[in-house]
Design a protein around this motif. Structure first.
Motif, PDB file in Angstrom:
ATOM      1  N   ILE A  39       0.839  -1.209   0.000  1.00  0.00           N
ATOM      2  CA  ILE A  39       0.000   0.000   0.000  1.00  0.00           C
ATOM      3  C   ILE A  39       0.874   1.259   0.000  1.00  0.00           C
ATOM      4  O   ILE A  39       0.606   2.218  -0.735  1.00  0.00           O
ATOM      5  CB  ILE A  39      -0.956  -0.005   1.221  1.00  0.00           C
ATOM      6  N   ILE A  40       1.962   1.216   0.773  1.00  0.00           N
ATOM      7  CA  ILE A  40       2.855   2.387   0.811  1.00  0.00           C
ATOM      8  C   ILE A  40       3.462   2.637  -0.573  1.00  0.00           C
ATOM      9  O   ILE A  40       3.478   3.762  -1.076  1.00  0.00           O
ATOM     10  CB  ILE A  40       3.966   2.187   1.873  1.00  0.00           C
ATOM     11  N   VAL A  41       3.927   1.547  -1.197  1.00  0.00           N
ATOM     12  CA  VAL A  41       4.521   1.690  -2.532  1.00  0.00           C
ATOM     13  C   VAL A  41       3.481   2.236  -3.507  1.00  0.00           C
ATOM     14  O   VAL A  41       3.759   3.134  -4.315  1.00  0.00           O
ATOM     15  CB  VAL A  41       5.078   0.331  -3.025  1.00  0.00           C
ATOM     16  N   MET A  42       2.260   1.705  -3.404  1.00  0.00           N
ATOM     17  CA  MET A  42       1.199   2.173  -4.311  1.00  0.00           C
ATOM     18  C   MET A  42       0.893   3.655  -4.093  1.00  0.00           C
ATOM     19  O   MET A  42       0.670   4.397  -5.051  1.00  0.00           O
ATOM     20  CB  MET A  42      -0.080   1.356  -4.109  1.00  0.00           C
ATOM     21  N   LEU A  43       0.887   4.046  -2.827  1.00  0.00           N
ATOM     22  CA  LEU A  43       0.617   5.460  -2.551  1.00  0.00           C
ATOM     23  C   LEU A  43       1.682   6.350  -3.172  1.00  0.00           C
ATOM     24  O   LEU A  43       1.388   7.428  -3.688  1.00  0.00           O
ATOM     25  CB  LEU A  43       0.553   5.702  -1.038  1.00  0.00           C
ATOM     26  N   ILE A  44       2.925   5.858  -3.133  1.00  0.00           N
ATOM     27  CA  ILE A  44       4.024   6.675  -3.676  1.00  0.00           C
ATOM     28  C   ILE A  44       3.997   6.686  -5.205  1.00  0.00           C
ATOM     29  O   ILE A  44       4.047   7.739  -5.821  1.00  0.00           O
ATOM     30  CB  ILE A  44       5.392   6.164  -3.169  1.00  0.00           C
ATOM     31  N   VAL A  45       3.913   5.501  -5.796  1.00  0.00           N
ATOM     32  CA  VAL A  45       4.068   5.440  -7.260  1.00  0.00           C
ATOM     33  C   VAL A  45       2.749   5.607  -8.014  1.00  0.00           C
ATOM     34  O   VAL A  45       2.751   5.842  -9.209  1.00  0.00           O
ATOM     35  CB  VAL A  45       4.768   4.136  -7.720  1.00  0.00           C
ATOM     36  N   ILE A  46       1.631   5.443  -7.334  1.00  0.00           N
ATOM     37  CA  ILE A  46       0.341   5.629  -8.016  1.00  0.00           C
ATOM     38  C   ILE A  46      -0.425   6.806  -7.398  1.00  0.00           C
ATOM     39  O   ILE A  46      -0.898   7.694  -8.106  1.00  0.00           O
ATOM     40  CB  ILE A  46      -0.516   4.344  -7.966  1.00  0.00           C
ATOM     41  N   GLY A  47      -0.523   6.795  -6.082  1.00  0.00           N
ATOM     42  CA  GLY A  47      -1.323   7.814  -5.407  1.00  0.00           C
ATOM     43  C   GLY A  47      -0.811   9.224  -5.659  1.00  0.00           C
ATOM     44  O   GLY A  47      -1.579  10.120  -6.042  1.00  0.00           O
TER      45      GLY A  47
END
Lengths: 319, 502
Positions: A39-47
């Motif tokens: 989720i953290i990675v997604m927040l950084i690279v997508i969010g």
């Protein structure tokens, strides 16, 4: 008896009160911890990119192209896009591209899957052969097709002239009336294998006993397909169609490499147009606004996709 | 005042400021550029520029590079410089690799105490990589970019002012047009390293077969239209290699010379003192150029039908196959044709060898207004310290590198195969003489340099050239719009762009 009273008060068939959301989350905290890194990675690279794109969509790129000097213009980019005849032209082309590509890729994929599902000599070879369009690079395929279609020296045009179909090579991609359809053919060729693989997997779930029973009962091939095979394929078909629709809405390589959106914008679809506005014209605000509109549309399609997937889960779970 | 009114007012003020800024920039740049030809003496006599003159001055002067640069930065200076550029890659000829290696060897010998951190990055990757590095404050101290690449970064405030005098040369040592291309807001932000212009090639045998004088290229663009038709009508092949693909750099490089020749322009970049204020794409000159390509593509069908999706690379095959008679071409096109001929086999080989034998180079045709060609090349720039890896720019080391790179000697040697020295002194060197003796037709393409016109020096020039101009051409060639409609549509887009519209 207090316990008996409680049971009586709640009444028969009343579900016990569910614990609160936070209580349930706390109980499943280990599960959340497992997915936290993702989720953290997604927040950084997508969010963050999504947030930044939305932010950009409300701004105007200065003539110096310096993004730190961008100015807030509210909904001006959205209004300009939605009132631009070009937007509706590109949207119509995107719909034509998506609908026709999806229909024909699915239809051809279904036909190929049904054919390959039957036992015949050389089936494995044919399966491998039909997978080739899907596995080769889209860029390489686009260049090959560009030369096949070439308006002066293309193999297809030369063949047509040689067998006497036409007097001159057909102008496939340098003509505003035919270029989009010529590219759809390439797209269908490229992605029908994907539908074929998905549907072949779906065909494995059709019970052989049912087909045999239908045959014993005198059902012909069409009746066996329509009443036995197709109902078992409906779930995977829905998923396949949704994936094809999303894939086609997001297409870029084939139109970009083969025509660059031309001639006269006749093969521009949303993604190529967004790319042109944002990266070639460096109009980040308008490009971002386009991207946000497409994002909303994709999210709606995503909801349908998830529903289609979870409906299958629910059916299997018997709920 | 309401918020929206305030915003409108602020935007209008901003537009006025931008316009004023461009005007001042253009006037200063034009004055600077114009001043070269009138007030300052160039290193060479540009008024005599011709293939004969170029040959006559080659090898007439010697230059002491180490000595000249030693006066700018002492040869024993100790420091460090980082540098990004597009150096030779696998496909480049051996001599390009040799000259590149020789430069770094010479630099080490001249400045043994300057440490170098050098990266050679491909042409297509360099801009994106540079943009990314600037955002992360990890850029190199020095970068070499294609001719208009620097304007974007100068406008964004990433580059340090830089002029020839900073590294021991004078403005008169460089082409006025080249210096114009590194000027933003009246300030120079770079020094030209190399400059080139294209020429016009034709197949003499096809000309003869079509009843044209095989040794005489079309003198005007009207001739090109007529020749193209005659060739197509008599031989059934394409006459002129029109290129009209969208989003392809080849397209404006080959169509803007026609527009300028007829007296048009994207803005007023072809004029003596450009201000870049108003679009000229709806001028009579531009319309005449559009009419010329309409006549060839639609009326006569004398150019490849595939022109709308072709880049120059796709014209090479029909040219070497004897199916295309003439086109605008880079100086290196001859070497490319030789290469293609060497790879051909059987009957194709015979045809290809005959084409190479019959290949001729000439000046790009002129029009009622002028003879014109796009002024191409590269420039070297210095990045501001706050965007550089480590936050420091070693000014002396940077100057030493730039002085060496832009010297008559190295600006000639490092542009050996496909370009020309940015420093005009390079034309007088023995290496220029050697190049002229070994590279066929180099004198012809080089003699086009005085006719060179740079694209407008604006951050959004790539949008005008790569999107708006090709769109205008395609709208005409596909019959989507008439010549007048397409020209007006394109001009409106350029005006909207320069006023900050979307």
């Amino acid at each position: 008896m207090s316990s008996g009273q409680a049971i009586f008060t709640d009444g028969p068939g009343t579900a016990p009160r569910r614990p609160g959301l936070f209580s349930r989350m706390w109980k499943q905290r280990a599960d959340y911890l497992y997915v936290l890194p993702a989720i953290i990675v997604m927040l950084i690279v997508i969010g963050y990119p999504i947030y930044y794109t939305i932010d950009l969509s409300f701004s105007r790129t200065p003539t110096t192209l310096k993004l730190s000097d961008k100015t807030f213009v509210g909904l001006q980019n959205y209004v300009a896009i939605l009132t631009s005849p070009n937007f509706w032209k590109v949207t119509w082309q995107t719909l034509v591209w998506t609908v026709l590509s999806t229909i024909f890729a699915f239809g051809l994929g279904l036909g190929a899957a049904l054919s390959l599902h039957r036992e015949f000599a050389g089936r494995a070879f044919m399966r491998g052969l039909l997978l080739i369009p899907w596995v080769i690079s889209a860029v390489a395929a686009s260049y090959v097709w560009k030369w096949l279609y070439h308006s002066d020296f293309g193999a297809i045009g030369a063949l047509m002239v040689q067998i006497g179909v036409t007097d001159e090579p057909i102008n496939f991609i340098d003509n505003t009336r035919t270029s989009l359809y010529a590219l759809i053919v390439v797209n269908v060729w490229k992605e029908f294998s994907f539908a074929m693989i998905m549907l072949m997997a779906g065909l494995q779930t059709v019970p052989e006993s049912l087909l045999r029973a239908a045959q014993v009962d005198g059902a012909n091939a069409w009746q066996r397909f329509w009443h036995v095979t197709w109902p078992h394929l409906s779930g995977v078909s829905m998923v396949t169609i949704l994936l094809l629709v999303v894939q086609n809405f997001n297409s870029f390589i084939i139109p970009f490499v083969m025509t660059g959106g031309g001639p006269a914008g006749s093969t521009h679809i949303w993604i190529t147009h967004i790319y042109e506005i944002a990266f070639q014209r460096q109009n980040w605000g308008a490009g971002a606004a386009y991207a946000v509109i497409l994002f909303i549309l994709m999210m709606i399609l995503g909801i349908f996709y998830v529903r289609a997937l979870t409906r299958g889960d629910a059916t299997r779970a018997g709920t | 005042m309401t918020t929206s009114r305030y915003r409108e007012s602020a935007l209008a003020a901003m537009r006025r400021r931008t316009l004023l800024k461009y005007s001042v920039a253009a006037i200063v740049a034009a004055g600077w550029a114009g001043g070269f030809t009138s007030a300052m003496a160039q290193s060479v006599d540009l008024s005599k520029w011709s293939p004969e003159y170029i040959r006559s001055i080659a090898g007439t002067e010697t230059f002491d590079t180490a000595g000249t640069c030693g006066k700018v930065v002492p040869n024993d200076y100790a420091g460090k410089v980082s540098y990004w550029y597009t150096g030779p890659f696998e496909a480049d000829p051996v001599i390009a690799h040799e000259q590149d290696a020789a430069f770094w060897e010479a630099f080490k010998k001249t400045y043994p105490n300057i440490e170098t951190d050098v990266q050679s990055i491909t042409y297509n990757e360099l801009l994106d990589k540079f943009r990314t590095s600037l955002l992360g404050n990890a850029a190199p101290m020095v970068i070499r970019l294609q001719i208009l690449g620097g304007v974007e970064f100068a406008a964004k405030g990433y580059l340090e002012p830089l002029k020839p005098e900073d590294v021991g040369y004078t403005t008169a040592d460089f082409w006025p047009g080249a210096l114009k291309s590194v000027t933003w807001d009246g300030v120079g932000y770079g020094i030209p390293t190399n400059n080139e212009t294209m020429g016009f090639i034709w197949n003499a045998k096809i000309f003869a077969d079509a009843g044209l004088d095989p040794e005489k290229p079309p003198a005007t663009w009207d001739d090109v239209v007529a020749y193209s038709k005659q060739i197509h009508d008599k031989l059934g092949i394409s006459g002129y290699g029109l290129v009209a693909k969208q989003n392809a750099g080849n397209t404006p490089f080959r169509f803007m010379p026609t527009i300028w020749a007829y007296g048009g322009g994207a803005l007023d970049e072809a004029s003596e003192n450009p201000t870049y204020e108003k679009a000229q794409l709806n001028s009579e000159g531009t319309k005449a150029a559009l009419q010329a390509i309409y006549d060839m593509y639609v009326r006569d069908g004398s150019v490849p039908t595939s022109a709308l999706t072709n880049t120059q690379a796709e014209n090479q095959a029909p040219f070497i196959g004897g199916q295309l008679a003439m086109m605008i071409a880079h100086p290196a096109e001859y070497a490319r044709m030789l290469d293609l001929a060497s790879k051909a086999t059987g009957a194709d080989k015979e045809v290809a060898d005959a084409v190479v034998e019959n290949m001729r180079y000439g000046l790009i045709p002129e029009g009622p207004a002028r003879r014109a060609v796009v002024f191409g090349g590269s420039n070297i720039h210095v990045v501001k310290a706050e965007y550089v890896e480590g936050g420091v720019v070693d000014e002396q080391a940077v100057k030493a590198l730039i002085c060496m790179w832009t010297s008559p000697e190295w600006s000639t040697k490092l542009a050996w195969v496909g370009s020309n020295p940015g420093n005009l002194g390079g034309f007088k060197t023995e290496w220029m003489k050697e190049r002229l003796d070994t590279i066929k037709f180099l004198d012809v393409t080089t003699s086009m340099l005085p006719s060179g016109i740079p694209f407008p020096v604006l951050p959004y020039a790539p949008e005008i050239m790569n999107i708006i101009v090709p769109d205008m051409m395609q709208n005409v060639l596909t019959g989507t719009m008439t010549v007048d409609e397409a020209a007006e549509d394109a001009a409106a887009k350029v005006d909207a762009l320069s006023s900050g519209g979307i």
